[in-house]
Scaffold this active site. Sequence first.
Site, PDB file in Angstrom:
ATOM      1  N   ASP A 193       0.849  -1.299   0.051  1.00 20.96           N
ATOM      2  CA  ASP A 193       0.035   0.177  -0.100  1.00 20.96           C
ATOM      3  C   ASP A 193       0.639   1.250  -0.158  1.00 20.96           C
ATOM      4  O   ASP A 193       1.926   1.274   0.305  1.00 20.96           O
ATOM      5  CB  ASP A 193      -0.846  -0.016   1.126  1.00 20.96           C
ATOM      6  CG  ASP A 193      -0.358  -0.135   2.573  1.00 20.96           C
ATOM      7  OD1 ASP A 193       0.701  -0.733   2.519  1.00 20.96           O
ATOM      8  OD2 ASP A 193      -0.783   0.532   3.493  1.00 20.96           O
TER       9      ASP A 193
ATOM     10  N   GLU B 124      -0.695  -1.967   5.221  1.00 19.75           N
ATOM     11  CA  GLU B 124       0.340  -1.864   6.493  1.00 19.75           C
ATOM     12  C   GLU B 124       0.217  -0.648   7.025  1.00 19.75           C
ATOM     13  O   GLU B 124       0.151  -0.537   8.283  1.00 19.75           O
ATOM     14  CB  GLU B 124       1.836  -1.939   5.967  1.00 19.75           C
ATOM     15  CG  GLU B 124       2.732  -2.036   7.041  1.00 19.75           C
ATOM     16  CD  GLU B 124       3.280  -0.675   7.605  1.00 19.75           C
ATOM     17  OE1 GLU B 124       3.267  -0.414   8.585  1.00 19.75           O
ATOM     18  OE2 GLU B 124       3.288  -0.023   6.637  1.00 19.75           O
TER      19      GLU B 124
END
Length: 409
Positions: free
Chosen positions: A98, A156
């Site tokens: 991400d 994350e």
Amino acid sequence: MVSTSSKPLNIDLSRIRSDIQALQPQLVAWRRKLHQRPELGFQEHLTAEFVAEKLQEWGIEHQTGIAKTGIVATIRGQRSEVRQKEKETVLAIRADMDALPIQEENDVPYRSQHDGVMHACGHDGHTAIALGTAYYLSQHLDTFSGTVKIIFQPAEEGPGGAKPMIEAGVLKNPDVDAIVGLHLWNNLPLGTVGVRSGALMAAVEKFHCTILGKGGHGAMPHQTIDSVVVAAQIVNALQTIVARNVDPIESAVVTVGELHAGTALNVIADTARMSGTVRYFNPKLEGYFAQRIEQVIAGICQSHGAKYELNYSHLYPPVINDPGMAEFVRSQAVRVVETPLGIVPECQTMGGEDMSFFLQQVPGCYFFLGAANLSKNLAYPHHHPRFDFDETALGMGVEIFVRCVENFS
């Protein structure tokens, strides 16, 4: 920026095998494509699609749609062993995918094409390294035994993708014996690896508090309960928790990052809102700060006749490396970087990472791979709108992961 002492070491590319050196242009191309198409947590659809396409192209077994956008690739080695093992070993490699809600300021051909979203922490590099590792292993099955699971994890940066992936069973069938992961790190120069036993990264907790006072005229404070005064005292008092309640040998941080109150200079605010974060390494401190912060807030509010609303959340536990796995990773990394300067054992940070949830389940090691290069102006800190890193680190990351796979038993 990192300090001028953080200059890259002399990189001996001969330590990286020729097949991985030959893969370097592809690693860069993959990373830059991912960098141009950053996506926020649990929205990594283009990223996951790209990863799945590559795995499919290489004939690598994989599952998609885990915890929304997560992927797990499974590769089984074919190296014959001299002795028959009771159980084939299973090593997991984890990479996060991400990006962050940041507007990129880099003037590079591969800058983000998604307005307000940027890979400002190196996750595009992590995904490229994991892809490179998967490709190399799939082409060299006879160089390792056992099974490798490569976990491409969403979210994350938040709200956290590791825990839902674990709950979905990514560490099962076959059961993972150990796990490794890396973070490209602009606090270390290219050519170094930060690896240590025990606590590497801190626990992350957060709080939001609203002080409920009684507003009124700025010239008549005796008719009010001044939420700003109450909030100011709370901010100061919270700093005494670490200074006077936590063992000074321990490391911890309480930070109030937001404070909002008032609408006019001559009006005493009815409410004040503050938000902050708590960080610590010692797992035994879990629960302590939540209790102590509320005690401080409650006491100060009571002394002023104010009320409060407190919302406290535990996000990620500390990243705790298994001693044996940390030594194993160090023993593989020393073959890739020049020693003794190439290995940095004292590399803790109060930053947090949900790799911690994986490390609570199985022994493992999370480590930092130095990626800063001042000579190329590639040393802006993580989460900065001009963050970028020296892509030479990509091949180094693949080499370390491959060595871990080949020598894990």
